[in-house]
Design an enzyme around this catalytic site. Structure first.
Site, PDB file in Angstrom:
ATOM      1  N   TYR A  79     -12.204   7.029   4.042  1.00 21.88           N
ATOM      2  CA  TYR A  79     -12.208   7.421   2.634  1.00 21.88           C
ATOM      3  C   TYR A  79     -13.387   8.328   2.303  1.00 21.88           C
ATOM      4  O   TYR A  79     -13.485   8.831   1.183  1.00 21.88           O
ATOM      5  CB  TYR A  79     -12.280   6.194   1.723  1.00 21.88           C
TER       6      TYR A  79
ATOM      7  N   CYS B 270      -4.827  -7.357  -3.767  1.00 22.29           N
ATOM      8  CA  CYS B 270      -5.374  -7.114  -2.440  1.00 22.29           C
ATOM      9  C   CYS B 270      -6.358  -8.235  -2.125  1.00 22.29           C
ATOM     10  O   CYS B 270      -6.741  -9.008  -3.010  1.00 22.29           O
ATOM     11  CB  CYS B 270      -6.071  -5.746  -2.421  1.00 22.29           C
ATOM     12  N   HIS B 271      -6.788  -8.347  -0.867  1.00 20.56           N
ATOM     13  CA  HIS B 271      -7.719  -9.408  -0.485  1.00 20.56           C
ATOM     14  C   HIS B 271      -9.047  -8.866   0.041  1.00 20.56           C
ATOM     15  O   HIS B 271      -9.835  -9.617   0.611  1.00 20.56           O
ATOM     16  CB  HIS B 271      -7.084 -10.334   0.562  1.00 20.56           C
TER      17      HIS B 271
ATOM     18  N   HIS C  77      -9.774  -0.681  -2.197  1.00 23.58           N
ATOM     19  CA  HIS C  77     -10.355  -0.285  -0.913  1.00 23.58           C
ATOM     20  C   HIS C  77     -11.641   0.528  -1.073  1.00 23.58           C
ATOM     21  O   HIS C  77     -12.202   0.984  -0.080  1.00 23.58           O
ATOM     22  CB  HIS C  77      -9.346   0.485  -0.041  1.00 23.58           C
TER      23      HIS C  77
ATOM     24  N   ASN D  71       0.841  -1.189   0.000  1.00 19.99           N
ATOM     25  CA  ASN D  71       0.000   0.000   0.000  1.00 19.99           C
ATOM     26  C   ASN D  71       0.883   1.250   0.000  1.00 19.99           C
ATOM     27  O   ASN D  71       2.047   1.180   0.397  1.00 19.99           O
ATOM     28  CB  ASN D  71      -0.907  -0.003   1.235  1.00 19.99           C
TER      29      ASN D  71
END
Length: 488
Positions: free
Chosen positions: A258, A170-171, A201, A149
């Protein structure tokens, strides 16, 4: 098959071990070479000892080398995996601590927001160094798998400026799917079909089916609100589902930072988060977790080494993408996953230059993205706000333009909801000065930033945040683990 995989940042011991065992679950890969490299010789030797123990216990011909010489590790590599954290926990602590002085409360701070942007400034010059070495000494058609990241910024820089074939991994999508399957009463995620698309994300389950039956917003809301655990841990995420009509992949804590609506006032933070685990919104939660994990590993290392003597269980292969991508590319067994790549028309209503995360298929011909996806308008609007910040942040990191960096931070949704322009300008000066050792592109700007700080009239405060927990000692962690084991 015989080829070489280089892992940069291999000192991320637990994650490197997971990737290693996943890859060795592919029968054709037993005769490959893993080249480990890291700036920490201490961590490098610890992970090499663990991987050597796994190879020995499973009687494999797999070769493991470890070196602090990155170019040597990259020589002849067909695949390069990065899981680096430039500046380590020392710099990360400043990503959380300094913004708090200006009222910005982050849970993770590794994607955007003030912490994520500065994290990108530290990482991008190093990513470009990786890319230069990869171009010069790795295999001609090498593929770079970035796990580090801030995912979008790092991948953007590697593709656009590093000129290396890169995919970001990413997971979050997998974890979101596991939650949905659970609340809907599915036996496993195998019963769930979905299209999940957006940016890293901030990805959205825009098409969801359980055993072929479409699942709508109302049914999903009801399922989450009826769940005894998620109804408390994911309050913010459920609220976004109600308003946007689709579920976000990202955890309650990640998602909260975010958006400009849920973390801008201390009373709002405590209303929307849950303190049962760091990932649900705790102030500096991931920093605390990372610190505890590092301390735990250092103390309990002999147990980790002993556990490495067990045979690899292929049934426990994780859902991390890396091993499945390599398997598809090398054996032509097709794999479907969600990948971070340059948009180029994949998502119709996001900018073409953005790094998006969306479904694709992998075979011997490469990663083939499913194109022509259109996000719901609210999802696209939220993503575009972040993309604009990411673009400015990447350009600032490349150019060393501190004014552009300040504008990027100013346009961050949460920062803009909390801080004034004067506060943002001073905060960035303070962060650049504090992290100068990892920001070579801003060396020319540090003296002036330091001078401005010495005469600034902008007021700050010492604030731990709305929901801060202390780092637990090894004894506390042992007691907690023992209690959980007894209860289970």
């Amino acid at each position: 098959m015989s080829f070489k995989i280089a892992i940069i940042g291999a000192g991320s011991v637990g994650f490197t071990k997971k990737l290693f065992t996943d890859i060795l679950c592919v029968p054709e890969f037993k005769d490959i070479e893993f080249a480990l490299t890291d700036v920490s010789e201490h961590n490098l030797q610890m992970i090499k000892a663990i991987l050597d123990r796994i190879v020995e216990a499973n009687r494999l011909p797999t070769r493991v080398t470890a070196t602090a010489d990155r170019r040597k590790a990259l020589e002849g590599a067909r695949y390069v995996i990065s899981c680096v954290r430039v500046g380590g926990l020392e710099a990360y602590a400043d990503d959380i601590r300094i913004p708090l002085k200006y009222g910005i409360d982050q849970c993770v701070g590794d994607t955007i927001c003030a912490g994520g942007i500065l994290y990108g400034q530290r990482n991008i010059p190093v990513i470009l160094d990786f890319c230069k070495d990869i171009r010069e000494v790795a295999e001609t058609n090498v593929k770079f798998l970035n796990y580090a990241n801030p995912m979008a910024m790092n991948t953007w820089a590697a593709i656009e400026y590093g000129k290396v074939d890169t995919v970001g991994l990413c997971h979050g999508v997998q974890h979101g799917a596991e939650q949905i399957a659970e609340v809907l009463g599915a036996k496993s995620t195998q019963e769930l079909d979905y299209v999940c698309s957006g940016i890293n994300h901030q990805t959205w389950f825009i098409d969801l089916r359980l055993n072929g039956r479409p699942i709508g917003k109302d049914e999903l809301v009801a399922a989450f609100e009826a769940h005894p655990v998620y109804s408390q841990q994911e309050k913010l995420r459920i609220d976004v589902l109600k308003r946007f009509g689709v579920y976000s992949t990202e955890s309650n804590g990640h998602l909260s930072e975010y958006l400009p609506w849920y973390r801008k006032r201390p009373d709002e933070i405590t209303r929307w988060i849950d303190m049962s685990d760091w990932i649900h919104g705790e102030t500096g939660g991931y920093l605390r977790y990372s610190t505890e994990t590092r301390n735990w590993f250092e103390t309990e290392y002999p147990q980790f080494l002993e556990a490495a003597s067990k045979p690899i269980d292929r049934a426990k292969r994780s859902n991390e993408h890396a091993s499945h991508i390599l398997e598809a590319l090398e054996t032509n067994r097709v794999y479907r996953g969600h990948f971070n790549v340059k948009n180029n028309g994949v998502i119709t209503n996001l900018p073409q230059d953005a790094i998006i995360e969306s479904p694709g298929f992998v075979d011997r011909f490469g990663i083939n993205m499913a194109a022509g996806i259109t996000l719901p308008e609210a999802c696209a609007a939220t993503c575009i706000a972040s993309i604009n910040v990411q673009r400015m942040s990447v350009h600032a990191a490349i150019s060393g333009d501190i004014d552009l960096l300040k504008l990027a931070v100013l346009h961050d949704p949460l920062v803009g909801a909390v801080s004034t322009p004067e506060e943002v300008w001073q905060m960035v000066d303070e962060m650049v000065v504090a992290q100068a050792a990892w920001l070579p592109q801003y060396a020319h700007a540090v003296p002036a930033a330091r001078e401005r700080l010495s005469t600034s009239q902008v007021k700050t405060r010492e604030w731990a945040g709305a929901a801060r927990r202390s780092v637990r000692s090894i004894e506390e962690l042992r007691a907690e683990k023992a209690a959980l084991k007894q209860a289970g």
